[in-house]
Design a protein around this motif. Structure first.
Motif, PDB file in Angstrom:
ATOM      1  N   ASP A 110       1.329  -1.233   0.474  1.00  0.00           N
ATOM      2  CA  ASP A 110      -0.512   0.034   0.150  1.00  0.00           C
ATOM      3  C   ASP A 110       0.740   1.549  -0.179  1.00  0.00           C
ATOM      4  OD1 ASP A 110      -2.347   1.872   0.415  1.00  0.00           O
ATOM      5  OD2 ASP A 110      -3.398  -0.142   1.529  1.00  0.00           O
ATOM      6  N   LEU A 118      -2.274   2.606   8.888  1.00  0.00           N
ATOM      7  CA  LEU A 118      -2.814   1.255   9.745  1.00  0.00           C
ATOM      8  C   LEU A 118      -1.588   0.803  11.065  1.00  0.00           C
ATOM      9  CD1 LEU A 118      -2.719  -1.094   6.251  1.00  0.00           C
ATOM     10  CD2 LEU A 118      -4.435  -0.587   8.119  1.00  0.00           C
ATOM     11  N   ASP A 130     -11.494   2.670  15.048  1.00  0.00           N
ATOM     12  CA  ASP A 130     -11.606   1.796  13.797  1.00  0.00           C
ATOM     13  C   ASP A 130     -12.323   2.537  12.605  1.00  0.00           C
ATOM     14  OD1 ASP A 130     -14.916   2.350  13.834  1.00  0.00           O
ATOM     15  OD2 ASP A 130     -14.355   0.528  13.528  1.00  0.00           O
ATOM     16  N   VAL A 146      -8.385   4.786   7.459  1.00  0.00           N
ATOM     17  CA  VAL A 146      -8.812   4.005   7.640  1.00  0.00           C
ATOM     18  C   VAL A 146     -10.605   3.846   8.372  1.00  0.00           C
ATOM     19  CG1 VAL A 146      -9.051   1.860   9.564  1.00  0.00           C
ATOM     20  CG2 VAL A 146      -6.457   3.481   8.654  1.00  0.00           C
ATOM     21  N   LYS A 150     -11.014  -0.393   8.256  1.00  0.00           N
ATOM     22  CA  LYS A 150     -10.082  -0.879   6.141  1.00  0.00           C
ATOM     23  C   LYS A 150      -9.767   0.501   5.437  1.00  0.00           C
ATOM     24  CE  LYS A 150     -10.333  -3.807   3.641  1.00  0.00           C
ATOM     25  NZ  LYS A 150     -11.461  -4.236   2.407  1.00  0.00           N
ATOM     26  N   GLU A 295      -1.459  -8.483   7.145  1.00  0.00           N
ATOM     27  CA  GLU A 295      -2.563  -8.338   5.848  1.00  0.00           C
ATOM     28  C   GLU A 295      -2.515  -9.906   5.302  1.00  0.00           C
ATOM     29  OE1 GLU A 295      -3.937  -4.717   5.218  1.00  0.00           O
ATOM     30  OE2 GLU A 295      -4.533  -4.326   7.469  1.00  0.00           O
ATOM     31  N   GLU A 312      -8.211  -9.108  -1.577  1.00  0.00           N
ATOM     32  CA  GLU A 312      -7.174  -7.844  -2.387  1.00  0.00           C
ATOM     33  C   GLU A 312      -6.592  -7.321  -1.687  1.00  0.00           C
ATOM     34  OE1 GLU A 312     -10.419  -5.456  -0.660  1.00  0.00           O
ATOM     35  OE2 GLU A 312     -12.524  -6.123  -1.326  1.00  0.00           O
TER      36      GLU A 312
END
Ligand code: ZN
Length: 316
Positions: A110, A118, A130, A146, A150, A295, A312
């Motif tokens: 990313d 993150l 979150d 985020v 996500k 992840e 993903e």
């Protein structure tokens, strides 16, 4: 089962940081070297991980937090490649592919900003939340959101530095963004500050520093207002060199309160812990790499289950 060991790369425009570990306080090896030509630079990173794997056992996955812009659409032929970047020689370079091919482990990738977001969520100033935004105000401005745990990413990663903010009365600086002139980054990034004041912000003192801070806080608050209203963050974490200017945060909190003008009137927006400094410092990028590696490892495990579909943002 032993604790997972991950490789992390922070691939920056000027330097690469590579480390092996599982958390910012559990790093077993680390190297840094200048970003040169793509092939030898990536080869050096790969060689570091191969040596560590040979010496102390295989890695479970590698995560890359890279400068951008990056192609991050899952399944896209150019996934993990840089798009057009001003960094000479790096446009179109496949950053993730060679690492995955050489090491044979899952690789997640990313942007450096999303990686830092993150990392701050896992170990830093946004722990336990979150929905939050990480903003870096350095030479330029970059932001990662985020939401619901996500990172927001669609056609491309977010480009918060290029938001439009209203020009503040009396500021005649034309702006430094090569694309937009007076976008947020063009008015309030470190490069813009240096050009406006004729000296880098960290070298300003006395009245000049006070004036620069006042204007900077006002511009940052104007952009943050847009972010507050569009992403509904529980907290905004700010890193980067400009964020370290003394006294900036108290000015920024006051300016943000003024910019929100009592709407929607939440006490949380005015609280001391709504806009806070980043906590991981120079480890934010590599920490992001560790989260991306974790992840990628999880996604690979899920993919290996019978009947699992594609996941993903990772390489097999
Ligand atoms: Zn711009």
């Amino acid at each position: 089962m032993s604790a997972p060991r991950f490789g992390a790369i922070e691939s920056g425009g000027t330097k690469f940081v590579c480390l092996v570990g599982s958390a910012p306080d559990r790093i077993e090896a680390e190297i840094r070297f200048p970003t040169g030509e793509p092939a030898p630079t990536l080869a050096r990173a790969i060689a570091f991980f191969e040596e560590r794997a040979a010496e102390t056992g295989p890695l479970d996955a590698v995560g890359i937090a890279s400068f951008g812009p990056l192609e991050l659409r899952p399944g896209h032929a150019k996934f993990g490649h840089l798009s057009a970047t001003p960094k000479p020689g790096w446009s179109g370079v496949d950053v993730a592919g060679p690492v995955a091919a050489a090491l044979g482990v899952p690789v997640g990738i990313d942007t450096d900003v999303n990686g830092a977001a993150l990392g701050e969520g896992r170990w830093g100033a946004a722990q336990g939340l979150d929905t939050y935004v990480y903003l870096t105000v350095g030479t330029g401005i970059g932001g990662g959101a985020v939401i619901g745990g996500k990172v927001v990413s669609g056609l491309v990663h977010t480009e918060m530095g290029h938001l439009t903010v209203p020009r503040i009365d009396g500021d005649a600086f034309p702006g430094s963004c090569p694309f937009h002139g007076d976008c947020w980054e063009g008015l309030a990034g470190g490069e813009a500050m240096a050009a406006r004041w004729g000296t880098p912000a960290e070298e300003l003192t006395g009245g000049a520093l006070r004036e620069a801070l006042r204007l900077e806080a006002a511009y940052l608050a104007a952009g943050l207002r847009n972010i507050v209203y569009t992403t509904a963050p529980q907290r905004i974490v700010i890193g980067g060199g400009v964020a370290e200017l003394p006294g900036l945060f108290s000015l920024l909190r006051a300016e943000l309160s003024a910019a929100l003008a009592g709407y929607p009137g939440l006490p949380e927006h005015a609280a001391e812990d709504f806009v806070v400094p980043a906590r991981l410092g120079r480890l934010a990028g590599p920490a992001g790499g560790l989260v991306l590696a974790a992840e990628a490892a999880t996604a690979a495990r899920q993919r290996s289950r019978p009947g699992a579909g594609p996941s993903e943002g990772t390489y097999a």
